[in-house]
Design a protein around this motif. Sequence first.
Motif, PDB file in Angstrom:
ATOM      1  N   VAL A   1      40.156   0.025 -21.105  1.00 13.46           N
ATOM      2  CA  VAL A   1      40.096   0.801 -19.875  1.00 13.46           C
ATOM      3  C   VAL A   1      38.794   0.513 -19.136  1.00 13.46           C
ATOM      4  CG1 VAL A   1      39.079   2.827 -21.043  1.00 13.46           C
ATOM      5  CG2 VAL A   1      40.376   3.116 -18.902  1.00 13.46           C
ATOM      6  N   GLY A   2      38.859   0.454 -17.797  1.00 13.86           N
ATOM      7  CA  GLY A   2      37.677   0.138 -17.008  1.00 13.86           C
ATOM      8  C   GLY A   2      37.107  -1.206 -17.407  1.00 13.86           C
ATOM      9  N   GLN A   3      35.790  -1.265 -17.592  1.00  9.82           N
ATOM     10  CA  GLN A   3      35.136  -2.497 -18.034  1.00  9.82           C
ATOM     11  C   GLN A   3      34.872  -2.497 -19.532  1.00  9.82           C
ATOM     12  OE1 GLN A   3      34.514  -5.189 -16.013  1.00  9.82           O
ATOM     13  NE2 GLN A   3      35.671  -4.023 -14.489  1.00  9.82           N
ATOM     14  N   SER A   4      35.559  -1.629 -20.279  1.00 12.45           N
ATOM     15  CA  SER A   4      35.324  -1.552 -21.716  1.00 12.45           C
ATOM     16  C   SER A   4      36.182  -2.562 -22.468  1.00 12.45           C
ATOM     17  CB  SER A   4      35.643  -0.139 -22.234  1.00 12.45           C
ATOM     18  OG  SER A   4      37.039   0.098 -22.226  1.00 12.45           O
TER      19      SER A   4
ATOM     20  N   VAL B   1      47.503 -10.584 -27.757  1.00 16.37           N
ATOM     21  CA  VAL B   1      47.585 -11.480 -26.593  1.00 16.37           C
ATOM     22  C   VAL B   1      49.032 -11.870 -26.322  1.00 16.37           C
ATOM     23  CG1 VAL B   1      46.914 -13.749 -25.694  1.00 16.37           C
ATOM     24  CG2 VAL B   1      45.222 -12.306 -26.848  1.00 16.37           C
ATOM     25  N   ALA B   2      49.788 -12.143 -27.379  1.00 16.60           N
ATOM     26  CA  ALA B   2      51.197 -12.483 -27.215  1.00 16.60           C
ATOM     27  C   ALA B   2      51.983 -11.331 -26.597  1.00 16.60           C
ATOM     28  CB  ALA B   2      51.802 -12.865 -28.561  1.00 16.60           C
ATOM     29  N   LEU B   3      51.515 -10.097 -26.836  1.00 17.15           N
ATOM     30  CA  LEU B   3      52.177  -8.921 -26.287  1.00 17.15           C
ATOM     31  C   LEU B   3      51.696  -8.574 -24.877  1.00 17.15           C
ATOM     32  CD1 LEU B   3      52.175  -6.695 -29.499  1.00 17.15           C
ATOM     33  CD2 LEU B   3      54.195  -7.667 -28.384  1.00 17.15           C
ATOM     34  N   GLY B   4      50.766  -9.366 -24.351  1.00 16.32           N
ATOM     35  CA  GLY B   4      50.325  -9.165 -22.977  1.00 16.32           C
ATOM     36  C   GLY B   4      48.929  -8.648 -22.797  1.00 16.32           C
ATOM     37  N   ALA B   5      48.163  -8.453 -23.875  1.00 12.43           N
ATOM     38  CA  ALA B   5      46.775  -8.020 -23.738  1.00 12.43           C
ATOM     39  C   ALA B   5      45.929  -9.141 -23.146  1.00 12.43           C
ATOM     40  CB  ALA B   5      46.217  -7.602 -25.098  1.00 12.43           C
ATOM     41  N   THR B   6      44.859  -8.756 -22.441  1.00 10.91           N
ATOM     42  CA  THR B   6      43.952  -9.731 -21.829  1.00 10.91           C
ATOM     43  C   THR B   6      42.775  -9.985 -22.752  1.00 10.91           C
ATOM     44  OG1 THR B   6      44.555  -8.937 -19.617  1.00 10.91           O
ATOM     45  CG2 THR B   6      42.528 -10.249 -19.813  1.00 10.91           C
ATOM     46  N   PRO B   7      42.550 -11.240 -23.177  1.00  8.83           N
ATOM     47  CA  PRO B   7      41.411 -11.522 -24.052  1.00  8.83           C
ATOM     48  C   PRO B   7      40.084 -11.202 -23.366  1.00  8.83           C
ATOM     49  CG  PRO B   7      42.936 -13.381 -23.979  1.00  8.83           C
ATOM     50  CD  PRO B   7      43.350 -12.445 -22.886  1.00  8.83           C
ATOM     51  N   ALA B   8      39.120 -10.740 -24.137  1.00 10.74           N
ATOM     52  CA  ALA B   8      37.781 -10.506 -23.599  1.00 10.74           C
ATOM     53  C   ALA B   8      37.126 -11.838 -23.284  1.00 10.74           C
ATOM     54  CB  ALA B   8      36.946  -9.736 -24.609  1.00 10.74           C
ATOM     55  N   THR B   9      36.547 -11.934 -22.093  1.00  9.37           N
ATOM     56  CA  THR B   9      35.871 -13.181 -21.715  1.00  9.37           C
ATOM     57  C   THR B   9      34.423 -13.205 -22.181  1.00  9.37           C
ATOM     58  OG1 THR B   9      35.466 -12.166 -19.547  1.00  9.37           O
ATOM     59  CG2 THR B   9      37.358 -13.630 -19.734  1.00  9.37           C
ATOM     60  N   LEU B  10      33.803 -12.029 -22.270  1.00  8.46           N
ATOM     61  CA  LEU B  10      32.452 -11.901 -22.807  1.00  8.46           C
ATOM     62  C   LEU B  10      32.470 -10.837 -23.889  1.00  8.46           C
ATOM     63  CD1 LEU B  10      30.167 -11.885 -19.618  1.00  8.46           C
ATOM     64  CD2 LEU B  10      30.232 -13.655 -21.394  1.00  8.46           C
ATOM     65  N   LYS B  11      31.791 -11.111 -24.998  1.00  8.66           N
ATOM     66  CA  LYS B  11      31.736 -10.150 -26.101  1.00  8.66           C
ATOM     67  C   LYS B  11      30.288  -9.974 -26.541  1.00  8.66           C
ATOM     68  CE  LYS B  11      34.369 -12.467 -28.866  1.00  8.66           C
ATOM     69  NZ  LYS B  11      35.097 -12.787 -30.111  1.00  8.66           N
ATOM     70  N   ASP B  12      30.066  -8.932 -27.340  1.00 11.33           N
ATOM     71  CA  ASP B  12      28.735  -8.675 -27.894  1.00 11.33           C
ATOM     72  C   ASP B  12      28.705  -8.783 -29.411  1.00 11.33           C
ATOM     73  OD1 ASP B  12      26.944  -7.533 -25.500  1.00 11.33           O
ATOM     74  OD2 ASP B  12      28.984  -6.793 -25.243  1.00 11.33           O
ATOM     75  N   TYR B  13      29.880  -9.033 -30.022  1.00 11.44           N
ATOM     76  CA  TYR B  13      29.982  -9.168 -31.475  1.00 11.44           C
ATOM     77  C   TYR B  13      30.946 -10.306 -31.783  1.00 11.44           C
ATOM     78  CZ  TYR B  13      28.450  -4.420 -30.584  1.00 11.44           C
ATOM     79  OH  TYR B  13      27.790  -3.326 -30.080  1.00 11.44           O
ATOM     80  N   ASP B  14      30.786 -10.884 -32.938  1.00  7.83           N
ATOM     81  CA  ASP B  14      31.662 -11.978 -33.359  1.00  7.83           C
ATOM     82  C   ASP B  14      32.940 -11.402 -33.959  1.00  7.83           C
ATOM     83  OD1 ASP B  14      32.633 -14.479 -33.920  1.00  7.83           O
ATOM     84  OD2 ASP B  14      31.511 -14.679 -35.806  1.00  7.83           O
ATOM     85  N   ILE B  15      33.667 -10.654 -33.130  1.00  9.03           N
ATOM     86  CA  ILE B  15      34.904  -9.984 -33.534  1.00  9.03           C
ATOM     87  C   ILE B  15      35.906 -10.186 -32.406  1.00  9.03           C
ATOM     88  CG2 ILE B  15      35.968  -7.796 -34.212  1.00  9.03           C
ATOM     89  CD1 ILE B  15      33.177  -6.770 -34.966  1.00  9.03           C
ATOM     90  N   PRO B  16      37.144 -10.540 -32.696  1.00 10.53           N
ATOM     91  CA  PRO B  16      38.146 -10.679 -31.624  1.00 10.53           C
ATOM     92  C   PRO B  16      38.270  -9.386 -30.824  1.00 10.53           C
ATOM     93  CG  PRO B  16      38.970 -11.626 -33.658  1.00 10.53           C
ATOM     94  CD  PRO B  16      37.706 -10.909 -34.022  1.00 10.53           C
TER      95      PRO B  16
END
Length: 345
Positions: free
Chosen positions: A115-118, A95-110
């Motif tokens: 790419v796309g909606q993945s 995130v500090a390097l510019g990645a966008t955090p996932a707003t919805l997840k399916d696992y309790d993993i950061p």
Amino acid sequence: MNDSASYVKVSDVAFIEFSGSQPHLLTALFHQLGFTNSACHLSDAKTLHYQGNIHFISNPTAGGNAEVFRGVHVRGASAMGFKVADSNAAFAQAVALGATPATLKDYDIPAIKGVGQSLIYLVDGAHEKALFAEFGYSKKVAQNEQTCLGRIDHLTHNLNQGGVDRLANFYERIFGFKRIRSFHIHGKKTGLYSEVVASPCGRVIIPLNETKDDKSQIAEFIREYNGEGIQHIALTSSNIYQTVDTLSAAGIPFQKTPDTYYELVDQRLPGHGEPVDQLHKRNILVDGGAEQGGGFLLQIFTQNSIGPIFFEFIQRKGNKGFGEGNFQALFESIELDQERRGVLV
């Protein structure tokens, strides 16, 4: 050149997640491909499928990113897990390097957006163990002796024009990947540009493809997929002849290769040492040689298996390439198929 403190270090692919509205089709496909099914997830309809060091998850559930993914792409590869030393530290650094955090997840993993909606999950040893435990599975590395498949060799992204630089920059900035190969492919009527990026450890490899026009197979993928995404997943084989025989018997259809390809193999690759009649019989491609750093590789591609997504099987015999010499033959064979289907006129 980036030092290891300036990017998130990844060591391998932990899993690939697929999602679609008809999960029984995914289960049937993975069974045909020789995967063993674990027990279903303890609390929902997810399933885990494994062989060798390859782990596929089918996720048809609602409420998380997989549902958002299906709303756009209908079916396909909805997430991948990158192995890291510490999930939380890797996430904070990404995130500090510019990645966008996932707003919805399916696992309790950061996780961050890919790419796309993945999504890209950042999976350390503890998170991997906990995730697999949810399927009642203790990680095993036992190769299926019939299919001979061992691990994920690489996976490709199909992108809009300009996407190669955009995604290459993303993987370079966040994960320290390096650009290791690039090539232009021209068919009779269409073309593509490809650049391969790889993690510093060399175990996570992503060829990035973009179209040169609006009719190429890349453009067709993007139309059918409703956007950019993972196009094919390559799995390593220790005996590709047996892999093809086993999977053909299980009903997996492979891409056809023009007969003329095999007439020129000995001339193009002297000393390759493979029985050309057996390659021809199975539609296996061979590539490599001195111009590509030595050694050879054998590869074959399935027909589309999950919407426009397909699989590749590759056996490396001292060559670290990606079948660049075969890309032209493969591109032309797919172009012929597009002509038969009326996509190209």
